[in-house]
Scaffold this active site. Sequence first.
Site, PDB file in Angstrom:
ATOM      1  CG  ASN A  54       1.719   3.084  -5.827  1.00  0.00           C
ATOM      2  OD1 ASN A  54       2.174   4.096  -6.340  1.00  0.00           O
ATOM      3  ND2 ASN A  54       2.234   1.888  -6.036  1.00  0.00           N
ATOM      4  N   GLY A 100       0.768  -1.235   0.000  1.00  0.00           N
ATOM      5  CA  GLY A 100       0.000   0.000   0.000  1.00  0.00           C
ATOM      6  C   GLY A 100       0.799   1.286   0.000  1.00  0.00           C
ATOM      7  CD  GLU A 113       5.271   1.694  -8.670  1.00  0.00           C
ATOM      8  OE1 GLU A 113       4.302   1.460  -7.927  1.00  0.00           O
ATOM      9  OE2 GLU A 113       6.136   0.843  -8.914  1.00  0.00           O
ATOM     10  CG  HIS A 132       2.954  -2.243 -15.424  1.00  0.00           C
ATOM     11  ND1 HIS A 132       2.674  -3.503 -14.932  1.00  0.00           N
ATOM     12  CD2 HIS A 132       4.083  -2.381 -16.160  1.00  0.00           C
ATOM     13  CE1 HIS A 132       3.589  -4.351 -15.363  1.00  0.00           C
ATOM     14  NE2 HIS A 132       4.451  -3.700 -16.108  1.00  0.00           N
ATOM     15  CG  ASN A 151      -2.750  -1.169 -13.224  1.00  0.00           C
ATOM     16  OD1 ASN A 151      -2.758  -1.441 -12.018  1.00  0.00           O
ATOM     17  ND2 ASN A 151      -1.914  -1.750 -14.077  1.00  0.00           N
ATOM     18  CG  ASP A 159       0.048  -4.547 -17.481  1.00  0.00           C
ATOM     19  OD1 ASP A 159      -0.619  -4.028 -16.574  1.00  0.00           O
ATOM     20  OD2 ASP A 159       0.861  -5.463 -17.289  1.00  0.00           O
TER      21      ASP A 159
HETATM   22  C1  GAR Z   1       3.895  -1.514  -7.039  1.00  0.00           C
HETATM   23  O1  GAR Z   1       5.211  -1.508  -7.513  1.00  0.00           O
HETATM   24  C2  GAR Z   1       2.924  -1.532  -8.205  1.00  0.00           C
HETATM   25  O2  GAR Z   1       3.350  -0.776  -9.302  1.00  0.00           O
HETATM   26  C3  GAR Z   1       2.900  -2.994  -8.538  1.00  0.00           C
HETATM   27  O3  GAR Z   1       2.906  -3.644  -7.294  1.00  0.00           O
HETATM   28  C4  GAR Z   1       3.575  -2.835  -6.328  1.00  0.00           C
HETATM   29  C5  GAR Z   1       2.651  -2.640  -5.140  1.00  0.00           C
HETATM   30  O4  GAR Z   1       3.139  -1.743  -4.215  1.00  0.00           O
HETATM   31  N1  GAR Z   1       1.749  -3.286  -9.345  1.00  0.00           N
HETATM   32  C6  GAR Z   1       1.754  -4.212 -10.302  1.00  0.00           C
HETATM   33  O5  GAR Z   1       2.707  -4.929 -10.524  1.00  0.00           O
HETATM   34  C7  GAR Z   1       0.444  -4.333 -11.088  1.00  0.00           C
HETATM   35  N2  GAR Z   1       0.657  -5.052 -12.298  1.00  0.00           N
HETATM   36  P1  GAR Z   1       2.225  -1.046  -3.098  1.00  0.00           P
HETATM   37  O6  GAR Z   1       1.198  -2.058  -2.603  1.00  0.00           O
HETATM   38  O7  GAR Z   1       3.217  -0.731  -2.014  1.00  0.00           O
HETATM   39  O8  GAR Z   1       1.595   0.176  -3.683  1.00  0.00           O
END
Ligand code: GAR
Length: 205
Positions: free
Chosen positions: A13, A11, A178, A107, A105, A148
């Site tokens: 992001n 979490g 991100e 990525h 989303n 994607d």
């Molecule tokens: C992040 O790096 C996000 O971009 C990736 O998972 C991670 C989650 O981090 N998402 C993907 O790979 C989706 N295809 P977070 O839970 O700390 O935000």
Amino acid sequence: MKIAVFVSGGGTNLQAIMDKISSGEIRNVEISEVIASNDSAFAIVRATKAGIPTKVISKKILGDAYDDATLEELDRLGVDLVVLAGFLSMLGPKTVAAYSNRIINIHPALIPAFCGKGMYGIRPHEAVLAKGVKVSGATVHFVNENYDEGPIILQKAVDVLPDDTPETLQKRIMVECEQVILPKAIQLIADGKIEVVNNLVRVKP
Ligand code: GAR
């Protein structure tokens, strides 16, 4: 603008979005609910601490009922935008169709490289290092029925450094890419500055 944020893990992001709403860097945006794909996602703890309602909608538990359950919850909330922020599952086809160009989303790579089925979490960073590419980054895009593949909204790149590990590269992309472009995309959408024409995103001046 009301948003629902979908999460699966740590979490960071989600935290960036919540922090920028609190600080006023994101304006006119309210998180109606954080929806997790599993009950052990640490993102739930972060949301609860911030006083934001949470709900677990698990594809594993619901099976065929997953798509309808997601759609019902989004319609009940009446959200304008769905944000997949570290969501490592896939929404059902009815939900994607009903919220066309209203689901975004993040990525962790520069689409169309290092993306698609199975490319999530740490895996794109491992693939980037295995290939020896010299830049990577992150992409915010609209979600369509394929992994994607929807129209790209924003991208940000960083250099891949000679001594990077998948973990150091992942961390740098999370912090420098991100957590910058996902809040920025949300604000652009809240400000009505994003339009999709012929499956391409145009950012209005
Ligand atoms: C992040 O790096 C996000 O971009 C990736 O998972 C991670 C989650 O981090 N998402 C993907 O790979 C989706 N295809 P977070 O839970 O700390 O935000």
